[in-house]
Design a protein around this motif. Structure first.
Motif, PDB file in Angstrom:
ATOM      1  N   VAL A 292       0.852  -1.199   0.000  1.00  0.00           N
ATOM      2  CA  VAL A 292       0.000   0.000   0.000  1.00  0.00           C
ATOM      3  C   VAL A 292       0.885   1.245   0.000  1.00  0.00           C
ATOM      4  CG1 VAL A 292      -1.707   1.326   1.295  1.00  0.00           C
ATOM      5  CG2 VAL A 292      -1.950  -1.157   1.095  1.00  0.00           C
ATOM      6  N   MET A 293       1.883   1.263   0.905  1.00  0.00           N
ATOM      7  CA  MET A 293       2.809   2.403   0.950  1.00  0.00           C
ATOM      8  C   MET A 293       3.744   2.411  -0.262  1.00  0.00           C
ATOM      9  SD  MET A 293       2.378   4.647   3.237  1.00  0.00           S
ATOM     10  CE  MET A 293       3.924   5.513   3.039  1.00  0.00           C
ATOM     11  N   PHE A 294       4.129   1.234  -0.705  1.00  0.00           N
ATOM     12  CA  PHE A 294       4.985   1.116  -1.888  1.00  0.00           C
ATOM     13  C   PHE A 294       4.327   1.802  -3.078  1.00  0.00           C
ATOM     14  CE2 PHE A 294       6.398  -1.230  -5.682  1.00  0.00           C
ATOM     15  CZ  PHE A 294       7.773  -1.248  -5.517  1.00  0.00           C
ATOM     16  N   HIS A 295       3.039   1.547  -3.240  1.00  0.00           N
ATOM     17  CA  HIS A 295       2.281   2.117  -4.353  1.00  0.00           C
ATOM     18  C   HIS A 295       1.972   3.590  -4.121  1.00  0.00           C
ATOM     19  CE1 HIS A 295      -1.811   3.021  -6.080  1.00  0.00           C
ATOM     20  NE2 HIS A 295      -1.149   2.742  -7.166  1.00  0.00           N
ATOM     21  N   LEU A 296       1.493   3.913  -2.928  1.00  0.00           N
ATOM     22  CA  LEU A 296       1.105   5.290  -2.612  1.00  0.00           C
ATOM     23  C   LEU A 296       2.279   6.241  -2.769  1.00  0.00           C
ATOM     24  CD1 LEU A 296      -0.606   7.579  -1.407  1.00  0.00           C
ATOM     25  CD2 LEU A 296      -0.143   6.614   0.864  1.00  0.00           C
ATOM     26  N   SER A 297       3.425   5.878  -2.230  1.00  0.00           N
ATOM     27  CA  SER A 297       4.575   6.789  -2.247  1.00  0.00           C
ATOM     28  C   SER A 297       5.046   7.079  -3.666  1.00  0.00           C
ATOM     29  CB  SER A 297       5.725   6.203  -1.420  1.00  0.00           C
ATOM     30  OG  SER A 297       6.118   4.949  -1.940  1.00  0.00           O
ATOM     31  N   GLN A 298       4.828   6.159  -4.584  1.00  0.00           N
ATOM     32  CA  GLN A 298       5.305   6.357  -5.952  1.00  0.00           C
ATOM     33  C   GLN A 298       4.357   7.192  -6.824  1.00  0.00           C
ATOM     34  OE1 GLN A 298       7.668   3.132  -7.938  1.00  0.00           O
ATOM     35  NE2 GLN A 298       6.876   1.872  -6.268  1.00  0.00           N
TER      36      GLN A 298
ATOM     37  N   GLU B 292       7.798  13.815  -4.562  1.00  0.00           N
ATOM     38  CA  GLU B 292       7.913  14.333  -3.190  1.00  0.00           C
ATOM     39  C   GLU B 292       7.471  13.307  -2.159  1.00  0.00           C
ATOM     40  OE1 GLU B 292       7.823  17.629  -6.027  1.00  0.00           O
ATOM     41  OE2 GLU B 292       6.523  15.882  -5.722  1.00  0.00           O
ATOM     42  N   LEU B 293       6.501  12.462  -2.518  1.00  0.00           N
ATOM     43  CA  LEU B 293       6.045  11.431  -1.591  1.00  0.00           C
ATOM     44  C   LEU B 293       7.119  10.362  -1.409  1.00  0.00           C
ATOM     45  CD1 LEU B 293       2.306  10.942  -2.667  1.00  0.00           C
ATOM     46  CD2 LEU B 293       3.288  12.558  -1.026  1.00  0.00           C
ATOM     47  N   MET B 294       7.843  10.038  -2.478  1.00  0.00           N
ATOM     48  CA  MET B 294       8.955   9.090  -2.355  1.00  0.00           C
ATOM     49  C   MET B 294      10.045   9.673  -1.468  1.00  0.00           C
ATOM     50  SD  MET B 294       9.319   7.314  -6.123  1.00  0.00           S
ATOM     51  CE  MET B 294       9.122   8.794  -7.121  1.00  0.00           C
ATOM     52  N   ASP B 295      10.338  10.962  -1.636  1.00  0.00           N
ATOM     53  CA  ASP B 295      11.311  11.626  -0.761  1.00  0.00           C
ATOM     54  C   ASP B 295      10.907  11.480   0.702  1.00  0.00           C
ATOM     55  OD1 ASP B 295      13.098  12.510  -2.660  1.00  0.00           O
ATOM     56  OD2 ASP B 295      12.202  14.506  -2.871  1.00  0.00           O
ATOM     57  N   SER B 296       9.638  11.739   0.969  1.00  0.00           N
ATOM     58  CA  SER B 296       9.149  11.689   2.339  1.00  0.00           C
ATOM     59  C   SER B 296       9.243  10.280   2.915  1.00  0.00           C
ATOM     60  CB  SER B 296       7.704  12.182   2.387  1.00  0.00           C
ATOM     61  OG  SER B 296       7.193  12.129   3.705  1.00  0.00           O
TER      62      SER B 296
ATOM     63  N   LYS C 129      10.130   1.313  -8.993  1.00  0.00           N
ATOM     64  CA  LYS C 129      10.488   1.684 -10.366  1.00  0.00           C
ATOM     65  C   LYS C 129      10.492   3.183 -10.596  1.00  0.00           C
ATOM     66  CE  LYS C 129       9.298  -1.108 -13.695  1.00  0.00           C
ATOM     67  NZ  LYS C 129       8.530  -1.870 -14.710  1.00  0.00           N
ATOM     68  N   LYS C 130       9.693   3.940  -9.857  1.00  0.00           N
ATOM     69  CA  LYS C 130       9.546   5.373 -10.114  1.00  0.00           C
ATOM     70  C   LYS C 130      10.639   6.226  -9.474  1.00  0.00           C
ATOM     71  CE  LYS C 130       5.507   4.769 -12.182  1.00  0.00           C
ATOM     72  NZ  LYS C 130       5.312   5.001 -13.612  1.00  0.00           N
ATOM     73  N   LEU C 131      11.488   5.618  -8.663  1.00  0.00           N
ATOM     74  CA  LEU C 131      12.552   6.383  -8.009  1.00  0.00           C
ATOM     75  C   LEU C 131      13.489   7.015  -9.037  1.00  0.00           C
ATOM     76  CD1 LEU C 131      13.535   3.992  -5.068  1.00  0.00           C
ATOM     77  CD2 LEU C 131      12.642   6.314  -4.809  1.00  0.00           C
ATOM     78  N   SER C 132      13.976   8.187  -8.710  1.00  0.00           N
ATOM     79  CA  SER C 132      14.938   8.861  -9.597  1.00  0.00           C
ATOM     80  C   SER C 132      16.361   8.420  -9.247  1.00  0.00           C
ATOM     81  CB  SER C 132      14.821  10.374  -9.446  1.00  0.00           C
ATOM     82  OG  SER C 132      15.267  10.782  -8.157  1.00  0.00           O
ATOM     83  N   ARG C 133      17.265   8.604 -10.173  1.00  0.00           N
ATOM     84  CA  ARG C 133      18.676   8.275  -9.921  1.00  0.00           C
ATOM     85  C   ARG C 133      19.212   9.108  -8.762  1.00  0.00           C
ATOM     86  NH1 ARG C 133      23.846  10.055 -11.707  1.00  0.00           N
ATOM     87  NH2 ARG C 133      25.347   8.309 -11.852  1.00  0.00           N
ATOM     88  N   THR C 134      18.792  10.355  -8.697  1.00  0.00           N
ATOM     89  CA  THR C 134      19.252  11.231  -7.612  1.00  0.00           C
ATOM     90  C   THR C 134      18.856  10.669  -6.247  1.00  0.00           C
ATOM     91  OG1 THR C 134      19.051  13.175  -9.035  1.00  0.00           O
ATOM     92  CG2 THR C 134      19.102  13.563  -6.662  1.00  0.00           C
ATOM     93  N   GLN C 135      17.627  10.180  -6.125  1.00  0.00           N
ATOM     94  CA  GLN C 135      17.168   9.621  -4.861  1.00  0.00           C
ATOM     95  C   GLN C 135      17.953   8.371  -4.480  1.00  0.00           C
ATOM     96  OE1 GLN C 135      13.053   9.334  -6.164  1.00  0.00           O
ATOM     97  NE2 GLN C 135      12.395  10.816  -4.612  1.00  0.00           N
TER      98      GLN C 135
END
Length: 621
Positions: free
Chosen positions: A377-383, A387-391, A425-431
């Protein structure tokens, strides 16, 4: 008391005027008394049967209802009780109240609401509140029913408690579309009587279907209470808490069932979950074959057949649990996709949902051992947003290195961190590079400050936080190695030098981290020409074979100075707990068919990252 305008209300005289003009006209005096009907024995029969009442013309029925209210004013509940009984009749009863008579009753009561506001009128009100399938009434009658409920609860607010309880109790049996009028009433009165949220909160708990209830009931209920949060955001946290708790309960039970299964049965089940729908019949035949030849009746096979029957039962139970979990998680994440959008994040509502679920992740999901699916649920929501992935990443890092957290919770959070970075999969290289940089910096500092402690008395479990962080970084590297080279071919965070230094440190992480991860890490670092780990791994294995732990114990007892050897000593319980923690990868592949398909756009399979190194199945075991 609030005033409502009922535009559909008709007087008794109007009803009388509508009687077919071809029929014999009967004129009534203004004051009509319905006298008791005498039976053949001359005894008075003061109670009319529901059949008699249902046969009344509309005009006469209107007079009957008025007479019942007049009697109620005189504390005579006889006729009111007859009406209440008629309202309580089942759907198939021939004596059930006719819609045209119900229209008259509702109109009359809406105009005389205070006359039934007494203990004597309670039975009639309760019968109307619990009217069977009222939402299926003809539209004209339904509008009158809803109007009556509004008048009742606005004029006598105490009845809203009973009405709201009845509305919520219907949620398990109604889809969201069928519960449209329930939500209209809830929405209306939650705005009018905000204090009612307190008892409605308790009803949400009370009527939540048991995890052993049907999939349809669970899905209906969760869909309805999620919809409730759209117009009553004050109950959002309570609703999500309930949903998360219920999902965890099913998830844990399912995982326990899987753990107890024989390996071959579990393998068969997971293979079935990956098959296409057109192979359903083949799966059924396969399940049936597990029965062996149960109908042959051969006595020598009785004991074995008993075991096989049990396996079939367990497998069926697992399928039911998996189907429930699959349907619920799919529903929940579909809801999130609808509710958490760029627009809702911009206006703050999407962020509110995210914060609610982040809190529940920290308080409910993270501390629960070995959940297999709820974390998605969080895996999907954060992506849904960068900004949600950062958080979410910051949340995991904070927990992983918080000085006031338990070691177990830190390790668990590091497992989440490594698994999330590897799979999202949606994470950026920077993150990704930021997290790797944070981990390498922390590990470097830890090694500088504490490596000398390895030679001091005490078991290696003292450094399990170090091993968890190192393993998380190695796991990330295995999945994301292609992102760690810059345009000139240099390794970000100087990972080549970092790994070379760490694997030969006194901590010997290749020995104390998860064996499967370390073997894959060794293959990749060799392939990338970074480090050579297999000689160290082989030496570690030889030490185990030689029984290094036993020798260390002996050395300590004899007062030997072999302090370094004593550091290899682990208590059995502590070592097993650490191995269990290190073997948990929260975002291992899903086996829930529909939900797995839904996560496809957010999830990196090992086959996508490994190239020709190894299959996803072999790596993730």
């Amino acid at each position: 008391m609030m005033a409502f305008e009922n535009t559909t209300k008709r007087s008794s005289q109007d009803v009388m005027n509508s009687v077919d003009s071809k029929k014999r006209k009967v004129e009534f005096a203004k004051d009509v008394t319905l006298y008791p009907i005498s039976n053949n024995d001359g005894e008075e029969n003061t109670v009319k049967s529901t059949e008699e009442i249902n046969g009344f013309s509309s005009a006469i029925y209107a007079r009957f209802v008025k007479s019942a209210l007049d009697d109620l004013d005189k504390n005579d509940t006889t006729q009111i009780n007859v009406i209440a009984d008629q309202l309580s009749l089942g759907e198939k009863s021939s004596d059930k109240i006719k819609p045209e008579n119900l229209n008259i009753l509702l109109d009359t009561l809406s105009s005389n609401i205070n006359r039934i506001d007494s203990s004597k009128g309670t039975v009639l009100i309760q019968s109307l509140i619990s009217l069977n399938k009222w939402w299926q009434l003809p539209s004209f009658t339904l509008s009158k029913y809803i109007y009556f409920i509004r008048v009742l609860c606005s004029s006598i607010p105490k009845w809203w408690q009973d009405v709201s309880m009845n509305l919520i109790s219907n949620f398990p049996s109604l889809s969201l579309d069928d519960a449209h009028y329930h939500h209209d009433l809830l929405h209306y009165f939650l705005r009018m009587i905000p204090s009612s949220m307190n008892f409605i909160d308790s009803y949400l708990v009370k009527f939540f279907p048991n995890k052993n209830d049907t999939r349809k009931s669970l899905v209906n209920y969760i869909g309805n209470i999620l919809h409730l949060t759209k117009y009553c955001k004050e109950l959002r946290f309570q609703v999500w808490s309930l949903i998360v708790e219920k999902i965890i309960s099913i998830d844990v039970e399912l995982q326990n069932e899987l753990d107890e299964m024989d390996d071959d049965i579990e393998s068969d089940f997971e293979d079935e979950e990956d098959e296409d729908d057109d192979e359903d019949e083949e799966r059924k035949d396969k399940d049936a074959s597990l029965m062996d030849e149960d109908d042959d009746g051969e006595e020598e096979e009785e004991e074995m057949e008993g075991v096989e029957e049990y396996n079939v039962e367990v497998t069926q139970n697992i399928k039911e649990l998996a189907n429930k979990l699959d349907a619920i998680l799919t529903l929940v994440s579909n809801n999130i996709s609808t509710e958490v959008t760029p627009e809702s994040i911009e206006n703050g509502d999407g962020v509110s949902i995210f914060n609610t679920l982040t809190t529940l992740f920290k308080t409910h999901i993270l501390p629960t051992y070995y959940t297999r699916s709820i974390q998605y649920v969080m895996f999907h929501l954060s992506q849904q947003q960068l900004e949600l992935m950062d958080s979410f990443l910051v949340t995991l890092i904070d927990i992983s290195f918080a000085p006031n957290e338990t070691a177990e919770k830190k390790i668990k959070s590091l497992q989440y961190l490594g698994s999330y970075i590897a799979r999202a999969k949606k994470l950026s290289r920077t993150q990704i590079i930021f997290v790797a940089s944070y981990l390498t910096s922390w590990l470097n500092r830890y090694a500088i400050e504490r490596e000398e402690e390895v030679d001091q008395p005490g078991g290696m479990e003292r450094f399990k936080h170090f091993y968890a962080a190192f393993q998380a970084l190695c796991y990330i590297f295995c999945f994301r190695r292609n992102l760690f080279k810059d345009l000139d071919g240099n390794w970000e965070c100087e990972l080549d030098k970092f790994f070379q230094r760490m694997i030969i440190s006194k901590f010997n992480p290749l020995k104390y981290c998860n064996e499967n991860v370390m073997l894959m890490f060794a293959r990749i670092t060799q392939h990338e020409d970074i480090a050579y780990c297999f000689s160290i791994i082989e030496n570690n294995n030889n030490e185990r074979l030689r029984g290094i732990v036993g020798k260390a114990d002996s050395g300590q007892k004899n007062g030997a100075n072999n302090v370094a050897a004593s550091t290899s000593v682990w208590s059995l319980a502590t070592r097993q707990q650490f191995i269990d923690l290190q073997s948990y990868f929260p975002f291992d592949p899903l086996f829930l068919k529909t939900y797995k398909e839904m996560m496809k756009d957010y999830y990196i399979e090992w086959s996508e990252a490994s190239g020709e190194l190894e299959s996803d199945h072999e790596s993730d075991e």
